[in-house]
Motif scaffolding. Sequence first.
Motif, mmCIF file in Angstrom:
data_model
loop_
_atom_site.group_PDB
_atom_site.id
_atom_site.type_symbol
_atom_site.label_atom_id
_atom_site.label_comp_id
_atom_site.label_asym_id
_atom_site.label_seq_id
_atom_site.Cartn_x
_atom_site.Cartn_y
_atom_site.Cartn_z
ATOM 1 N N ARG A 103 -32.325 -13.143 -6.231
ATOM 2 C CA ARG A 103 -31.683 -11.803 -5.985
ATOM 3 C C ARG A 103 -31.513 -11.094 -7.475
ATOM 4 O O ARG A 103 -31.616 -12.175 -8.306
ATOM 5 C CB ARG A 103 -30.305 -11.999 -5.402
ATOM 6 C CG ARG A 103 -30.314 -12.497 -4.022
ATOM 7 C CD ARG A 103 -29.062 -12.305 -3.451
ATOM 8 N NE ARG A 103 -29.082 -13.089 -1.987
ATOM 9 C CZ ARG A 103 -27.917 -12.805 -1.279
ATOM 10 N NH1 ARG A 103 -26.934 -12.244 -1.635
ATOM 11 N NH2 ARG A 103 -28.197 -13.354 -0.025
ATOM 12 N N VAL A 104 -31.818 -10.016 -7.381
ATOM 13 C CA VAL A 104 -31.901 -9.430 -8.868
ATOM 14 C C VAL A 104 -30.706 -8.302 -9.034
ATOM 15 O O VAL A 104 -30.811 -7.499 -8.202
ATOM 16 C CB VAL A 104 -33.157 -8.800 -9.318
ATOM 17 C CG1 VAL A 104 -33.068 -8.290 -10.757
ATOM 18 C CG2 VAL A 104 -34.399 -9.873 -9.387
ATOM 19 N N HIS A 105 -29.907 -8.198 -10.040
ATOM 20 C CA HIS A 105 -28.952 -7.079 -10.037
ATOM 21 C C HIS A 105 -29.919 -6.077 -10.820
ATOM 22 O O HIS A 105 -29.963 -6.226 -11.935
ATOM 23 C CB HIS A 105 -27.807 -7.615 -10.882
ATOM 24 C CG HIS A 105 -26.710 -8.466 -10.165
ATOM 25 N ND1 HIS A 105 -25.828 -7.800 -9.378
ATOM 26 C CD2 HIS A 105 -26.940 -9.813 -10.078
ATOM 27 C CE1 HIS A 105 -25.336 -8.918 -8.599
ATOM 28 N NE2 HIS A 105 -25.792 -10.263 -9.292
ATOM 29 N N ALA A 106 -29.953 -4.968 -9.972
ATOM 30 C CA ALA A 106 -30.846 -3.670 -10.510
ATOM 31 C C ALA A 106 -30.230 -3.301 -11.737
ATOM 32 O O ALA A 106 -31.071 -2.832 -12.704
ATOM 33 C CB ALA A 106 -31.190 -2.841 -9.449
ATOM 34 N N ASP A 149 -24.938 1.583 -10.920
ATOM 35 C CA ASP A 149 -24.274 1.212 -9.798
ATOM 36 C C ASP A 149 -24.578 -0.357 -9.561
ATOM 37 O O ASP A 149 -25.777 -0.783 -9.762
ATOM 38 C CB ASP A 149 -24.397 1.917 -8.453
ATOM 39 C CG ASP A 149 -23.621 2.978 -8.538
ATOM 40 O OD1 ASP A 149 -23.111 3.392 -9.359
ATOM 41 O OD2 ASP A 149 -24.121 3.862 -7.540
ATOM 42 N N ASP A 150 -23.763 -1.197 -8.929
ATOM 43 C CA ASP A 150 -24.091 -2.793 -8.619
ATOM 44 C C ASP A 150 -25.091 -2.689 -7.375
ATOM 45 O O ASP A 150 -24.458 -2.682 -6.268
ATOM 46 C CB ASP A 150 -23.036 -3.371 -8.425
ATOM 47 C CG ASP A 150 -23.266 -5.016 -8.520
ATOM 48 O OD1 ASP A 150 -24.368 -5.414 -8.595
ATOM 49 O OD2 ASP A 150 -22.320 -5.556 -7.925
ATOM 50 N N ILE A 151 -26.275 -2.717 -7.556
ATOM 51 C CA ILE A 151 -27.294 -2.864 -6.407
ATOM 52 C C ILE A 151 -28.016 -4.106 -6.402
ATOM 53 O O ILE A 151 -28.669 -4.159 -7.754
ATOM 54 C CB ILE A 151 -28.106 -1.612 -6.483
ATOM 55 C CG1 ILE A 151 -27.260 -0.373 -6.316
ATOM 56 C CG2 ILE A 151 -29.286 -1.713 -5.428
ATOM 57 C CD1 ILE A 151 -28.238 1.027 -6.334
ATOM 58 N N VAL A 152 -28.228 -4.834 -5.561
ATOM 59 C CA VAL A 152 -28.806 -6.131 -5.445
ATOM 60 C C VAL A 152 -30.237 -5.904 -4.923
ATOM 61 O O VAL A 152 -30.327 -5.397 -3.863
ATOM 62 C CB VAL A 152 -28.119 -7.173 -4.923
ATOM 63 C CG1 VAL A 152 -28.991 -8.642 -5.080
ATOM 64 C CG2 VAL A 152 -26.963 -7.391 -5.691
ATOM 65 N N VAL A 153 -31.325 -6.374 -5.373
ATOM 66 C CA VAL A 153 -32.790 -6.094 -4.854
ATOM 67 C C VAL A 153 -33.532 -7.484 -5.009
ATOM 68 O O VAL A 153 -33.014 -8.285 -5.573
ATOM 69 C CB VAL A 153 -33.369 -5.115 -5.620
ATOM 70 C CG1 VAL A 153 -32.827 -3.870 -5.408
ATOM 71 C CG2 VAL A 153 -33.777 -5.316 -6.785
ATOM 72 N N TYR A 154 -34.357 -7.530 -4.130
ATOM 73 C CA TYR A 154 -35.428 -8.856 -4.146
ATOM 74 C C TYR A 154 -36.325 -8.754 -5.379
ATOM 75 O O TYR A 154 -36.498 -7.462 -6.012
ATOM 76 C CB TYR A 154 -36.412 -8.883 -3.076
ATOM 77 C CG TYR A 154 -35.684 -9.401 -1.796
ATOM 78 C CD1 TYR A 154 -35.226 -10.658 -1.779
ATOM 79 C CD2 TYR A 154 -35.388 -8.459 -0.844
ATOM 80 C CE1 TYR A 154 -34.535 -11.295 -0.505
ATOM 81 C CE2 TYR A 154 -34.644 -8.873 0.488
ATOM 82 C CZ TYR A 154 -34.222 -10.135 0.459
ATOM 83 O OH TYR A 154 -33.622 -10.614 1.581
ATOM 84 N N PRO A 155 -36.659 -9.864 -6.012
ATOM 85 C CA PRO A 155 -37.746 -9.678 -7.202
ATOM 86 C C PRO A 155 -38.920 -8.927 -7.037
ATOM 87 O O PRO A 155 -39.486 -8.316 -7.727
ATOM 88 C CB PRO A 155 -38.255 -11.099 -7.665
ATOM 89 C CG PRO A 155 -36.655 -12.239 -6.951
ATOM 90 C CD PRO A 155 -36.271 -11.085 -5.816
ATOM 91 N N ASP A 156 -39.233 -8.750 -5.594
ATOM 92 C CA ASP A 156 -40.570 -7.992 -5.119
ATOM 93 C C ASP A 156 -40.348 -6.899 -5.368
ATOM 94 O O ASP A 156 -41.193 -5.853 -5.613
ATOM 95 C CB ASP A 156 -41.140 -8.337 -3.809
ATOM 96 C CG ASP A 156 -41.448 -9.874 -3.675
ATOM 97 O OD1 ASP A 156 -41.806 -10.314 -4.524
ATOM 98 O OD2 ASP A 156 -41.595 -10.395 -2.615
ATOM 99 N N GLN A 157 -38.833 -6.462 -5.195
ATOM 100 C CA GLN A 157 -38.702 -4.824 -5.468
ATOM 101 C C GLN A 157 -38.496 -4.569 -7.113
ATOM 102 O O GLN A 157 -38.469 -3.534 -7.589
ATOM 103 C CB GLN A 157 -37.452 -4.482 -4.559
ATOM 104 C CG GLN A 157 -37.536 -4.205 -3.263
ATOM 105 C CD GLN A 157 -36.585 -3.741 -2.410
ATOM 106 O OE1 GLN A 157 -35.307 -4.461 -2.625
ATOM 107 N NE2 GLN A 157 -36.661 -2.622 -1.992
ATOM 108 N N ALA A 158 -37.769 -5.600 -7.569
ATOM 109 C CA ALA A 158 -37.328 -5.470 -9.233
ATOM 110 C C ALA A 158 -38.665 -5.200 -9.908
ATOM 111 O O ALA A 158 -38.611 -4.234 -11.010
ATOM 112 C CB ALA A 158 -36.844 -6.679 -9.629
#
Length: 582
Positions: free
Chosen positions: A428-431, A460-469
């Motif tokens: 997980r990555v905090h965008a 904003d605190d949004i969490v994404v996958y590394p593939d999205q990051a």
Amino acid sequence: MITRIREASQSLTFRIAALLALALLPIGLISVATTFQLLSQADRKAETNLMALTAEAAAPEAAFIRTGIGAANMLASMIPQLRDGGWNCSDQLTNFIEQSDGFSFAGYIALDGTIACASDGQGEDTSSRKIYRDMTDDPRTRITVVRDAMVSRTSVVMIAVPVIEDGLYNGYVIVSLPHGKLFRPLDQLSADRPLDLITYNNDAEVLTSSRGLDDVEPHLPEHYDLADLLYAKEGAFIDQTRDGLLRVFAVIPVVPGQVYALGSWEHSRNDFIEGLSVTSSMLFPVAMWLVCLGVAFFAVQRMVIRPTRNLRARMLQFMRSRRISEPRYEAATPRELRDMEDTWMRLAKNVLHDEAELYDTIHQRTVLLKEVHHRVKNNLQLIVSILNMKVRKARDPEVRSALTDIRQRVMGIARVHQELYETSTAERVHAGELLKAIVGHTVSSVIDDASSIAFEESYDDIVVYPDQAVPLSLAVTELLTNALKHLGAPSEGEKPVLTIHLRREGTDDAEVMICNSLSAHTPEGDAPQGSGLGMALVTAFAHQLEGNATNESTPEQFCSVLRFPVADFDDTDVPSELEWSN
């Protein structure tokens, strides 16, 4: 002899039987009325015992099948690496089979049905096999039986795992377990409990049988098909076999959702003498019943309830604080409950050990991922250094400009990988955290004096996958570079304004907005012009995010907006592979 009698006297069965025998002797003649209830309880006990014995008997198959599934999944993950290495894999898979106790074959079957990589039989065509057609129609993990395996020419249990690359099915990996090594002789369990055992998959196909695969049908329950016995939990019932014998059956999920075990043994009940009657008065039985009730309550309270409560308290303590306290036995604690205490102690220690190993595995995986990002960043920085040398040697201004643009983009990618290994976890990555760091690096590399511009940012605190990051970071880097390139003061004496926002839109979408003020000399309605490469890259990155990029302009500012869906995370715990019946 005396030692055996003393050991037997310590058991719960002996103690309760002795106490109840003394209390119930005067009213023993009226026990016939409770015969059917006792028979029902005996049936339930037989079913419970059979479930435990079935689980014990199926343990070797469960261990072998779980090992096979793990091995097949490991080999499936190695297929891309083996292909990149030129399919030089026969030696590796042959060594794997030789060093693995019980496996007879391992291989990868390509989309066209040929054995592309295997411990044996490489190049053979399996497209006529049922397993190939089933995997092509519905690629999922399958456990099936093959009477005449193509390579080993023996009866095997085959485990097939699909190979998925970039979301697409690309053949499957199979691992074979010979029947000769898979099944443990049942006489090792208990000679006085004649157990029949079969295992079957979720397609109601028999995998193994203690009587052999050719003698299964007569011993199945008459009123149930195997398709009706795909229980999510343990279950038991009494039914006749198809050859007319009354037996107790138990179903155990060996690998939940994949493999099940059906055990059965002969159903028998104790015979009672018929024709007995009771002529005693009502008062005597009532008085004796009260005495029996008091004796039974004392016995159960002293020998069962109190030790059980102590065990429950220790379990709750372990659940809340992971602390294991040693049991304190009383003289009246039966041997069975002491064994239960010891079993729970071993179970709790195993849980702590498994948790420690799991945390260590997660840590190693996180460290490895961060190391990969770190090495990629170092390599990209080496490329940037080479480009810097080329820029210094270039004489043509257009060549210098093109190399400078390439250098900036490579530096942007390097920053992404640097921030990924500094800010991300394994999955997980905090965008907001990532974009804030990238924005800071980019602005400081372009603008020497940050106080010369009015800078507004919110995340904003949004969490994404590394593939999205990765595509998100690259798109933001391109948009931010473009905004800094065309940043201008809206009027004389005012500072240029740069605005960056990351917002959550609803529950499933997010939006990145980057705005730069335009120079007062820019004609009204004119948007910043360039080569168009940066916007093309942003559009490509937006497609990777399954989103879209748009531009919005006013006489005072130019804004680029990137909208994309946020992937859902599954926060549920991994379920236990063992599910217990009530």
